[in-house]
Design a protein around this motif. Sequence first.
Motif, PDB file in Angstrom:
ATOM      1  N   ARG A  59       0.841  -1.203   0.000  1.00  0.00           N
ATOM      2  CA  ARG A  59       0.000   0.000   0.000  1.00  0.00           C
ATOM      3  C   ARG A  59       0.872   1.247   0.000  1.00  0.00           C
ATOM      4  O   ARG A  59       1.859   1.315   0.744  1.00  0.00           O
ATOM      5  N   THR A 105      -5.407   5.704  -0.307  1.00  0.00           N
ATOM      6  CA  THR A 105      -6.705   5.233   0.170  1.00  0.00           C
ATOM      7  C   THR A 105      -6.900   3.795  -0.328  1.00  0.00           C
ATOM      8  O   THR A 105      -6.242   3.360  -1.282  1.00  0.00           O
ATOM      9  N   ILE A 106      -7.823   3.129   0.299  1.00  0.00           N
ATOM     10  CA  ILE A 106      -8.161   1.759  -0.123  1.00  0.00           C
ATOM     11  C   ILE A 106      -8.553   1.784  -1.599  1.00  0.00           C
ATOM     12  O   ILE A 106      -8.176   0.910  -2.375  1.00  0.00           O
ATOM     13  N   VAL A 146       0.389   3.138   7.333  1.00  0.00           N
ATOM     14  CA  VAL A 146       0.283   4.377   6.569  1.00  0.00           C
ATOM     15  C   VAL A 146       0.899   5.525   7.361  1.00  0.00           C
ATOM     16  O   VAL A 146       1.204   5.401   8.537  1.00  0.00           O
ATOM     17  N   ARG A 147       1.050   6.598   6.679  1.00  0.00           N
ATOM     18  CA  ARG A 147       1.629   7.797   7.282  1.00  0.00           C
ATOM     19  C   ARG A 147       0.589   8.471   8.172  1.00  0.00           C
ATOM     20  O   ARG A 147      -0.579   8.576   7.803  1.00  0.00           O
ATOM     21  N   SER A 148       1.022   8.992   9.304  1.00  0.00           N
ATOM     22  CA  SER A 148       0.094   9.703  10.181  1.00  0.00           C
ATOM     23  C   SER A 148       0.829  10.804  10.924  1.00  0.00           C
ATOM     24  O   SER A 148       2.032  10.985  10.742  1.00  0.00           O
ATOM     25  N   MET A 191       1.502   3.826  10.842  1.00  0.00           N
ATOM     26  CA  MET A 191       0.344   3.409  11.616  1.00  0.00           C
ATOM     27  C   MET A 191      -0.309   2.241  10.877  1.00  0.00           C
ATOM     28  O   MET A 191      -0.836   2.408   9.782  1.00  0.00           O
ATOM     29  N   LEU A 192      -0.244   1.066  11.492  1.00  0.00           N
ATOM     30  CA  LEU A 192      -0.827  -0.122  10.865  1.00  0.00           C
ATOM     31  C   LEU A 192      -2.335   0.061  10.799  1.00  0.00           C
ATOM     32  O   LEU A 192      -2.982   0.292  11.817  1.00  0.00           O
ATOM     33  N   ASP A 193      -2.886  -0.052   9.607  1.00  0.00           N
ATOM     34  CA  ASP A 193      -4.319   0.176   9.428  1.00  0.00           C
ATOM     35  C   ASP A 193      -5.030  -1.167   9.368  1.00  0.00           C
ATOM     36  O   ASP A 193      -5.333  -1.679   8.291  1.00  0.00           O
ATOM     37  N   VAL A 194      -5.297  -1.750  10.542  1.00  0.00           N
ATOM     38  CA  VAL A 194      -5.909  -3.091  10.555  1.00  0.00           C
ATOM     39  C   VAL A 194      -7.295  -3.111   9.938  1.00  0.00           C
ATOM     40  O   VAL A 194      -7.729  -4.145   9.422  1.00  0.00           O
ATOM     41  N   THR A 195      -7.982  -1.983  10.004  1.00  0.00           N
ATOM     42  CA  THR A 195      -9.334  -1.939   9.426  1.00  0.00           C
ATOM     43  C   THR A 195      -9.298  -2.225   7.931  1.00  0.00           C
ATOM     44  O   THR A 195     -10.283  -2.684   7.344  1.00  0.00           O
ATOM     45  N   ALA A 196      -8.162  -1.952   7.311  1.00  0.00           N
ATOM     46  CA  ALA A 196      -8.062  -2.196   5.866  1.00  0.00           C
ATOM     47  C   ALA A 196      -8.271  -3.673   5.528  1.00  0.00           C
ATOM     48  O   ALA A 196      -8.781  -4.005   4.451  1.00  0.00           O
ATOM     49  N   VAL A 256     -11.950  -4.721   5.201  1.00  0.00           N
ATOM     50  CA  VAL A 256     -12.515  -3.985   4.060  1.00  0.00           C
ATOM     51  C   VAL A 256     -12.029  -4.628   2.752  1.00  0.00           C
ATOM     52  O   VAL A 256     -12.808  -4.879   1.837  1.00  0.00           O
ATOM     53  N   PHE A 263      -6.534  10.285   6.398  1.00  0.00           N
ATOM     54  CA  PHE A 263      -6.927  10.656   5.041  1.00  0.00           C
ATOM     55  C   PHE A 263      -7.908   9.651   4.435  1.00  0.00           C
ATOM     56  O   PHE A 263      -8.522   9.928   3.412  1.00  0.00           O
ATOM     57  N   GLU A 264      -8.026   8.474   5.051  1.00  0.00           N
ATOM     58  CA  GLU A 264      -8.861   7.415   4.469  1.00  0.00           C
ATOM     59  C   GLU A 264     -10.333   7.770   4.615  1.00  0.00           C
ATOM     60  O   GLU A 264     -10.760   8.163   5.698  1.00  0.00           O
ATOM     61  N   TYR A 295     -13.544   4.575   6.017  1.00  0.00           N
ATOM     62  CA  TYR A 295     -14.060   4.381   7.370  1.00  0.00           C
ATOM     63  C   TYR A 295     -13.839   5.666   8.156  1.00  0.00           C
ATOM     64  O   TYR A 295     -12.965   6.448   7.847  1.00  0.00           O
TER      65      TYR A 295
END
Lengths: 263, 263, 263, 263
Positions: free
Chosen positions: B209, B214-215, B240-242, B250-255, B258, D243-244, D247
């Motif tokens: 990613r 974005t997703i 992702v960057r934060s 920042m690990l985006d587990v919600t991805a 989805v 930015f996502e 969600y």
Amino acid sequence: MLVIMNRGASEAQISAVVEKIRAAGLTEHLSKGVERTIIGAIGEERKLEPEAFELLPGVEQALHIVKQYKIVAREWHPQDSVVDIRGIPLGGNSVQIIAGPCSVETQEQMDLAAAGVAAAGCRLMRGGAFKPRTSPYAFQGLGSKGLEYFRHAADKHNLPIVTELMDVRMLETFLEWDVDVIQIGTRNMQNFDLLKEVGRVNKPVILKRGMSATISEWLMAAEYIAAGGNHNIIFCERGVRSFETAYRNMLDVTAIPVLKRET
Amino acid sequence: MLVIMNRGASEAQISAVVEKIRAAGLTEHLSKGVERTIIGAIGEERKLEPEAFELLPGVEQALHIVKQYKIVAREWHPQDSVVDIRGIPLGGNSVQIIAGPCSVETQEQMDLAAAGVAAAGCRLMRGGAFKPRTSPYAFQGLGSKGLEYFRHAADKHNLPIVTELMDVRMLETFLEWDVDVIQIGTRNMQNFDLLKEVGRVNKPVILKRGMSATISEWLMAAEYIAAGGNHNIIFCERGVRSFETAYRNMLDVTAIPVLKRET
Amino acid sequence: MLVIMNRGASEAQISAVVEKIRAAGLTEHLSKGVERTIIGAIGEERKLEPEAFELLPGVEQALHIVKQYKIVAREWHPQDSVVDIRGIPLGGNSVQIIAGPCSVETQEQMDLAAAGVAAAGCRLMRGGAFKPRTSPYAFQGLGSKGLEYFRHAADKHNLPIVTELMDVRMLETFLEWDVDVIQIGTRNMQNFDLLKEVGRVNKPVILKRGMSATISEWLMAAEYIAAGGNHNIIFCERGVRSFETAYRNMLDVTAIPVLKRET
Amino acid sequence: MLVIMNRGASEAQISAVVEKIRAAGLTEHLSKGVERTIIGAIGEERKLEPEAFELLPGVEQALHIVKQYKIVAREWHPQDSVVDIRGIPLGGNSVQIIAGPCSVETQEQMDLAAAGVAAAGCRLMRGGAFKPRTSPYAFQGLGSKGLEYFRHAADKHNLPIVTELMDVRMLETFLEWDVDVIQIGTRNMQNFDLLKEVGRVNKPVILKRGMSATISEWLMAAEYIAAGGNHNIIFCERGVRSFETAYRNMLDVTAIPVLKRET
């Protein structure tokens, strides 16, 4: 580089850090505070990587003190940079507007556009022959044919042309059409092989900021171009990604004075 | 696509939108609310670009309703995707760990690493021969020589190899060394020419990613690969960057759920 | 509001959405596309919450079409807003600079500061008596004593005073010292009880943007103040949080024209 | 604290920094590198503010080495924290699920909900009587009446209740209804006056992370509560702004091990 040890780091852990600094040919400088010991690495610290130190036991944080960019840094060339584009200065006290359509579509379109750009008093023209599109199903640009239309249209008004290079294999074609300024897009700001190649040619490069690139990463991307010998680099702040949904990008105006101070 | 008109948009402005929809071969559907008129475009809306509509007078906002990705969408292949890597399944109910060093350095290092990876029970190995480094002064990887070391070390344990491709001109070399899984790094997620090329080969691709992708952009990048004929795509969420400075990404587990729902 | 149904949503699922719209006293408008059905809710949609619809089976997305802010919207008062502060206009064609120290510290300091502010030609003065500090161990401000010093110093030069209110229980004290402009800080932009209280007094309010507030959330925060009857609201863009570490905040200049258009 | 001087900072500039360190009662430690001089401040550095040093001529950057939080830091209480809520442990090896509706609406609703929560095996119940809503036109909660319904419903099943406090003036009412756990919402994470007040009572506090709060700011917010004497603090990671757009929040799972290490 500074290595900050954990509260309670042992003498052995401190020694291991010191040895690693010496192994890289630098010397150490210890500072023992009330709660923490800090070890400075003295010498050419650009060779050291903080991550490699942060893996050692007892290390809390390691950070560079000296900036990683060198050729592009104002520290090394205190005067303002002015890029000369076929006699037109970019930088210094004059402001240039680069105008033109997003995509090159037809010869007629480009002829009309070039006439308009010249009539408006602009001295440089832009237009995309290769288009970076989020979707593979969207129009990807006319390619070399687009460069041809663009070159012909601009030449009638003696306008230097600015266009985006996406693929390293197209550089030769760009040189054949004598593209005056090569643009590197936001998505390719860290396409290092592309940066190395444009670093070897004698053409000014517009380096757009990556969508979420820090100033420091941006300057390091420029350093890739500069390290190849090409020092004619133009930074383009085009807005960064943010949480705001009311506009696509957030223009980071603060980047401008920071870049002026740093480069 | 939906086009939302401004409060007080005129009939002429509404007609202009309708004409543009019809010109693209779609049909319109008007809905007049208390404060706003909304125009739906019915048909193959992937052809339309919201930006082109937002330029028309009286338009407040235009948005896609149908998702832009198609081949990679689960809507078009409801079963779970399983990628076969020389007999090893990636996806479905099994979990594979891909292990190995960040950089390929020497034959000895890789031999030791491969033995360790196999002993630990991992069935795939990774290692970088071409390294995307922020600084041009940092070690850039061994290149083809690194692929050779890697291949030899992994073969002794029958481990498929995973390694990053940064430059489209190196694809041939990757095929010569029979790299089993091609990795596209975060900085190249929208290097569209590279995506197109790996879309043409018959090798699984790990698509990391983008740093602030974005997703939806990530899926569209995958669509570039899929559109070339290569459907063996493995998504890699790498953080992702934060704004947070306590960790690099920042690990985006919600991805993950989805992506499971969408692809 | 628009409710976008999933591809393949059943008739029963569509009916459930329609019923929920009718139950709220609005009427529905169906639009069946090739891949999706879209249901519009016609009427006073500010009452509806998209989240409540997104919980229903078969719903992909629900979104407001009409903006949620009303009193602060330019749609409802097309002329530019000018706030009158004891005869000094804020807004319109004049620009006011509000100057002064970060913290009120002593009477002498404030006397000197006020003289400097007046000498520089500024017509308003600021200074903090209550300081929002990240650390509980940092100086929290002089409190009411600070208001007293500030008022005395400013009065000698007839400067209206601007100062931050953090705690609703201090509003009375602010009125006693006749603070001319009440500032709501970034950390309190969504302290709704505080907003409601300053909405009830007859004093201009400077509403600083939350650290990562969208324009829409910011306008809704202003709507809290306006809904209480106080329409003298001044927006202060003070930079937002971003991934960039070279500066503490990223000034979002794009917010300014957007606010001018919207309010 | 470390103060990093610019390349070429003068001796006078270095002396000015040293004097400022001594004036605060600390001692200095100089380290001269090839390109930079670095000055360490040795002693209780929490008193110093980096910003105050960054204003001095010749200073490039000033940074804290010691963490700003103290009472909440694991350094000062190495054992894991377990909060006791009427005999139910939160923390340690057990996991508690706190269940209940978003808003308290009626007595019947709460009775049903409490029965469901108990039947599901949960040992704590939540429900909102005061609701932080983006829009002033949305339902703001039942207020004290809601606390009454909640208390009655939960008592039948001996469930401790968890509910959000938004306004400092309502704390007395919370104590009257004997709310078992006070929740501080994301919008109030830096409402310092509210934090100070809940720091004075003998009730566990759930502190939700601010929408874009760094770990360090979050810990400092907790330090406000702890500094008042209340050490029963429960951190709630609820996702941050990003930015996502797929969600509403991005769950930051990395925050969990970091908090476990730090607190």
